[in-house]
Design a protein around this motif. Structure first.
Motif, PDB file in Angstrom:
ATOM      1  N   LYS A 131       0.816  -1.196   0.000  1.00  0.00           N
ATOM      2  CA  LYS A 131       0.000   0.000   0.000  1.00  0.00           C
ATOM      3  C   LYS A 131       0.861   1.262   0.000  1.00  0.00           C
ATOM      4  N   LYS A 132       1.936   1.235   0.751  1.00  0.00           N
ATOM      5  CA  LYS A 132       2.814   2.400   0.815  1.00  0.00           C
ATOM      6  C   LYS A 132       3.435   2.697  -0.546  1.00  0.00           C
ATOM      7  N   ILE A 133       3.834   1.661  -1.254  1.00  0.00           N
ATOM      8  CA  ILE A 133       4.444   1.851  -2.577  1.00  0.00           C
ATOM      9  C   ILE A 133       3.400   2.410  -3.545  1.00  0.00           C
ATOM     10  N   SER A 134       2.177   1.909  -3.483  1.00  0.00           N
ATOM     11  CA  SER A 134       1.100   2.418  -4.334  1.00  0.00           C
ATOM     12  C   SER A 134       0.882   3.900  -4.085  1.00  0.00           C
ATOM     13  N   GLN A 135       0.841   4.297  -2.838  1.00  0.00           N
ATOM     14  CA  GLN A 135       0.634   5.694  -2.487  1.00  0.00           C
ATOM     15  C   GLN A 135       1.805   6.560  -2.949  1.00  0.00           C
ATOM     16  N   LYS A 136       2.998   6.024  -2.861  1.00  0.00           N
ATOM     17  CA  LYS A 136       4.185   6.756  -3.296  1.00  0.00           C
ATOM     18  C   LYS A 136       4.159   6.970  -4.812  1.00  0.00           C
ATOM     19  N   ILE A 137       3.759   5.944  -5.556  1.00  0.00           N
ATOM     20  CA  ILE A 137       3.660   6.064  -7.020  1.00  0.00           C
ATOM     21  C   ILE A 137       2.588   7.091  -7.384  1.00  0.00           C
ATOM     22  N   GLU A 138       1.434   7.033  -6.712  1.00  0.00           N
ATOM     23  CA  GLU A 138       0.367   7.997  -6.983  1.00  0.00           C
ATOM     24  C   GLU A 138       0.818   9.421  -6.676  1.00  0.00           C
ATOM     25  N   ALA A 139       1.593   9.599  -5.624  1.00  0.00           N
ATOM     26  CA  ALA A 139       2.101  10.928  -5.269  1.00  0.00           C
ATOM     27  C   ALA A 139       3.131  11.410  -6.284  1.00  0.00           C
ATOM     28  N   GLU A 140       3.962  10.501  -6.765  1.00  0.00           N
ATOM     29  CA  GLU A 140       5.018  10.840  -7.716  1.00  0.00           C
ATOM     30  C   GLU A 140       4.472  11.107  -9.120  1.00  0.00           C
ATOM     31  N   PHE A 141       3.405  10.394  -9.492  1.00  0.00           N
ATOM     32  CA  PHE A 141       2.820  10.506 -10.826  1.00  0.00           C
ATOM     33  C   PHE A 141       1.326  10.826 -10.695  1.00  0.00           C
ATOM     34  N   PRO A 142       0.975  12.105 -10.526  1.00  0.00           N
ATOM     35  CA  PRO A 142      -0.426  12.476 -10.289  1.00  0.00           C
ATOM     36  C   PRO A 142      -1.359  12.156 -11.456  1.00  0.00           C
ATOM     37  N   GLN A 143      -0.807  11.899 -12.630  1.00  0.00           N
ATOM     38  CA  GLN A 143      -1.629  11.547 -13.778  1.00  0.00           C
ATOM     39  C   GLN A 143      -2.167  10.125 -13.671  1.00  0.00           C
ATOM     40  N   LEU A 144      -1.665   9.379 -12.703  1.00  0.00           N
ATOM     41  CA  LEU A 144      -2.113   8.003 -12.509  1.00  0.00           C
ATOM     42  C   LEU A 144      -3.040   7.925 -11.303  1.00  0.00           C
ATOM     43  N   GLY A 145      -4.020   7.056 -11.405  1.00  0.00           N
ATOM     44  CA  GLY A 145      -4.934   6.837 -10.296  1.00  0.00           C
ATOM     45  C   GLY A 145      -5.135   5.353 -10.088  1.00  0.00           C
ATOM     46  N   GLN A 146      -5.562   4.971  -8.933  1.00  0.00           N
ATOM     47  CA  GLN A 146      -5.830   3.583  -8.591  1.00  0.00           C
ATOM     48  C   GLN A 146      -4.632   2.675  -8.912  1.00  0.00           C
ATOM     49  N   VAL A 147      -3.510   3.001  -8.363  1.00  0.00           N
ATOM     50  CA  VAL A 147      -2.310   2.190  -8.548  1.00  0.00           C
ATOM     51  C   VAL A 147      -2.389   0.981  -7.630  1.00  0.00           C
ATOM     52  N   LYS A 148      -2.250  -0.197  -8.218  1.00  0.00           N
ATOM     53  CA  LYS A 148      -2.268  -1.435  -7.433  1.00  0.00           C
ATOM     54  C   LYS A 148      -1.017  -2.236  -7.771  1.00  0.00           C
ATOM     55  N   ILE A 149      -0.435  -2.789  -6.738  1.00  0.00           N
ATOM     56  CA  ILE A 149       0.775  -3.586  -6.910  1.00  0.00           C
ATOM     57  C   ILE A 149       0.507  -4.979  -6.367  1.00  0.00           C
ATOM     58  N   ALA A 150       0.846  -5.940  -7.179  1.00  0.00           N
ATOM     59  CA  ALA A 150       0.700  -7.342  -6.760  1.00  0.00           C
ATOM     60  C   ALA A 150       2.063  -8.020  -6.878  1.00  0.00           C
ATOM     61  N   ARG A 151       2.301  -8.928  -5.976  1.00  0.00           N
ATOM     62  CA  ARG A 151       3.570  -9.656  -5.989  1.00  0.00           C
ATOM     63  C   ARG A 151       3.320 -11.057  -6.522  1.00  0.00           C
ATOM     64  N   ARG A 152       4.102 -11.426  -7.519  1.00  0.00           N
ATOM     65  CA  ARG A 152       4.026 -12.780  -8.043  1.00  0.00           C
ATOM     66  C   ARG A 152       5.358 -13.450  -7.699  1.00  0.00           C
ATOM     67  N   LEU A 153       5.233 -14.382  -6.819  1.00  0.00           N
ATOM     68  CA  LEU A 153       6.447 -15.057  -6.345  1.00  0.00           C
ATOM     69  C   LEU A 153       7.055 -15.895  -7.460  1.00  0.00           C
ATOM     70  N   PRO A 154       8.344 -15.991  -7.527  1.00  0.00           N
ATOM     71  CA  PRO A 154       9.323 -15.619  -6.512  1.00  0.00           C
ATOM     72  C   PRO A 154       9.876 -14.200  -6.687  1.00  0.00           C
ATOM     73  N   ASP A 155       9.899 -13.658  -7.895  1.00  0.00           N
ATOM     74  CA  ASP A 155      10.644 -12.414  -8.065  1.00  0.00           C
ATOM     75  C   ASP A 155       9.977 -11.422  -9.034  1.00  0.00           C
TER      76      ASP A 155
END
Length: 175
Positions: free
Chosen positions: A1-25
């Motif tokens: 969630k923190k990374i999503s908020q950081k991306i949204e703050a850095e790139f205001p043209q983007l909204g609803q940023v979601k990050i998913a982790r697909r293991l392993p890398d």
């Protein structure tokens, strides 16, 4: 969630940023681009805003066909790209634009200005210069009434000064 908020703050043209982790890398980043629906003048500068009132960017090219929302009050002392501007009359202006966009007949006309300086006398103007006074109540119903009025007086549009939809019977003023 923190990374999503950081991306949204850095790139205001983007909204609803979601990050998913697909293991392993692997990280999967999904984001939606914010689309401007209007221009607004704040602190002697013009900005693009999206449907939520988020300030997307500074206006650089006035050749677009987005409507200008006029009469926005309670302007903060500083404007930051990416901030949500929560003024009541800006929200109302955006609501008018969204409601017009829902009606096919009105969508085909070019909306040029929305004036929200006095909400009880809120109005908008199409590119042909006719002012439509809509007020601050029953926007959807009043816009449906506008479609009926415009379809009946289609040939006389160039001779009209304004149409006032705040009353039971629309008031039509000629030039």
């Amino acid at each position: 969630k923190k990374i999503s908020q950081k991306i949204e703050a850095e790139f205001p043209q983007l909204g609803q940023v979601k990050i998913a982790r697909r293991l392993p890398d692997e990280l999967i980043i999904m984001a939606f681009k914010r689309n401007p629906i209007a221009k607004v003048k704040l602190l002697d500068q013009y900005f693009y805003v999206d449907e939520e009132g988020v300030i997307i960017s500074v206006l650089r090219n006035s050749q677009d066909h987005l409507p200008l929302i006029m009469g926005v009050v309670n302007v903060p002392t500083s404007i930051k790209i990416g901030q949500t501007y929560d003024a009541q009359n800006l929200k109302f202006g955006l609501e008018i634009i969204k409601e017009i966009d829902k009606i096919t007949y009105l969508k085909s006309l070019v909306l040029s200005k929305v004036n929200v300086s006095n909400l009880s006398r809120a109005s908008f103007m199409f590119a042909d210069g006719i002012e439509i006074i809509i007020g601050d109540e029953n926007i959807g119903e009043r816009l449906k009434l506008l479609v009926v009025v415009l379809s009946r007086i289609n040939k006389e549009l160039g001779q009209l000064k304004y149409i006032d939809l705040r009353f039971k019977e629309p008031v039509i003023a000629r030039k």
